[in-house]
Design a protein around this motif. Structure first.
Motif, PDB file in Angstrom:
ATOM      1  N   ARG A  27       0.791  -1.264   0.008  1.00  0.00           N
ATOM      2  CA  ARG A  27       0.074   0.001  -0.043  1.00  0.00           C
ATOM      3  C   ARG A  27       0.895   1.328   0.059  1.00  0.00           C
ATOM      4  O   ARG A  27       0.543   2.404  -0.658  1.00  0.00           O
ATOM      5  CB  ARG A  27      -0.951   0.010   1.158  1.00  0.00           C
ATOM      6  N   LEU A  36      -2.339  -4.830  -5.032  1.00  0.00           N
ATOM      7  CA  LEU A  36      -2.259  -4.848  -3.643  1.00  0.00           C
ATOM      8  C   LEU A  36      -2.265  -6.223  -3.054  1.00  0.00           C
ATOM      9  O   LEU A  36      -2.081  -7.321  -4.003  1.00  0.00           O
ATOM     10  CB  LEU A  36      -3.513  -3.993  -2.937  1.00  0.00           C
ATOM     11  N   SER A 222      -9.248   0.383  -4.256  1.00  0.00           N
ATOM     12  CA  SER A 222      -9.071   0.449  -2.748  1.00  0.00           C
ATOM     13  C   SER A 222      -9.680  -0.606  -1.819  1.00  0.00           C
ATOM     14  O   SER A 222     -10.609  -1.529  -2.451  1.00  0.00           O
ATOM     15  CB  SER A 222      -9.518   1.788  -2.298  1.00  0.00           C
TER      16      SER A 222
END
Length: 227
Positions: A27, A36, A222
């Motif tokens: 991150r 990620l 996200s």
């Protein structure tokens, strides 16, 4: 951050603190289009169940995009990635595979998301695209096995569908998520039983000599990871 119980009794598996550490590093260095932790797990999962070995020199550029701040940091991150990679094969060997998924906020509260994992899985397939694409075209049972993965990937916009695709309901989405361990086990067994042929390997070698294209960047994501 949300986690479920991890298999801390397995020597090759990362514990929660190690997963947190790797998650934090990814991150801290992520830019748009970078994977990620959920995406890295999807990438390594596709490699683990795929038609042939993919060396770290090939997949690490999909994960790491800048020099390490110092040698100790580099060694630590590489060790965590190697351990994560090893854990996938160990889990598959005993039918205990669990995907690492993203967690996104919705109006109804936090929800699991397969977007990152599917993006990584797609990139893992891309590393041996010639073998995957030919076999998927020639052997419908393999395509059928991957149905839940493809449904999630289309739903999340990772893959484009040839025909109009209706969004999955929450129950359908959750059902596809629940099927991921069985899907990977089946695909892993498939390639073990039906390895790449000499003709397919020749096509791969020819492709690698004449073509060097980068996959398009995915949309930015996200969320937190859950294992």
């Amino acid at each position: 951050m949300t986690t479920s119980n991890t298999k801390t009794d397995w020597p090759s598996s990362l514990n929660d603190s190690e997963l947190d550490e790797l998650d934090a590093y990814l991150r801290a260095h992520a830019q748009e289009g970078h994977l990620l932790l959920d995406g890295v797990h999807g990438l390594l999962s596709a490699i683990a169940v795929g038609p042939m070995r993919v060396l770290p020199d090939e997949w690490l550029p999909e994960v790491l995009h800048e020099p390490f701040a110092d040698e100790n940091e580099g060694n630590r991150v590489l060790a965590l990635l190697a351990k994560l990679n090893d854990s996938i094969s160990a889990e598959l060997d005993v039918d205990a595979y669990e995907p690492i998924l993203g967690e996104v906020d919705t109006e109804a509260g936090p929800a699991l998301s397969a977007a990152g994992w599917c993006e990584g899985f797609s990139r893992g397939i891309d590393l041996r695209a010639v073998l995957w694409e030919k076999r998927l075209a020639d052997d419908p049972p393999l395509m059928e096995m991957l149905g839940p993965v493809m449904a999630l990937a289309v739903d999340e916009g990772i893959l484009s569908a040839e025909a109009e695709f209706e969004k999955l309901s929450e129950d359908e989405y959750d059902d596809c998520l629940a099927q991921l361990p069985a899907v990977l086990s089946a695909v892993n067994h498939y390639w073990f039983q039906h390895p790449a042929t000499e003709a397919e390997l020749d096509a791969l070698n020819h492709e690698s000599e004449t073509k060097n294209e980068q996959p398009p960047p995915p949309r930015q994501r996200s969320g937190h990871w859950v294992h």
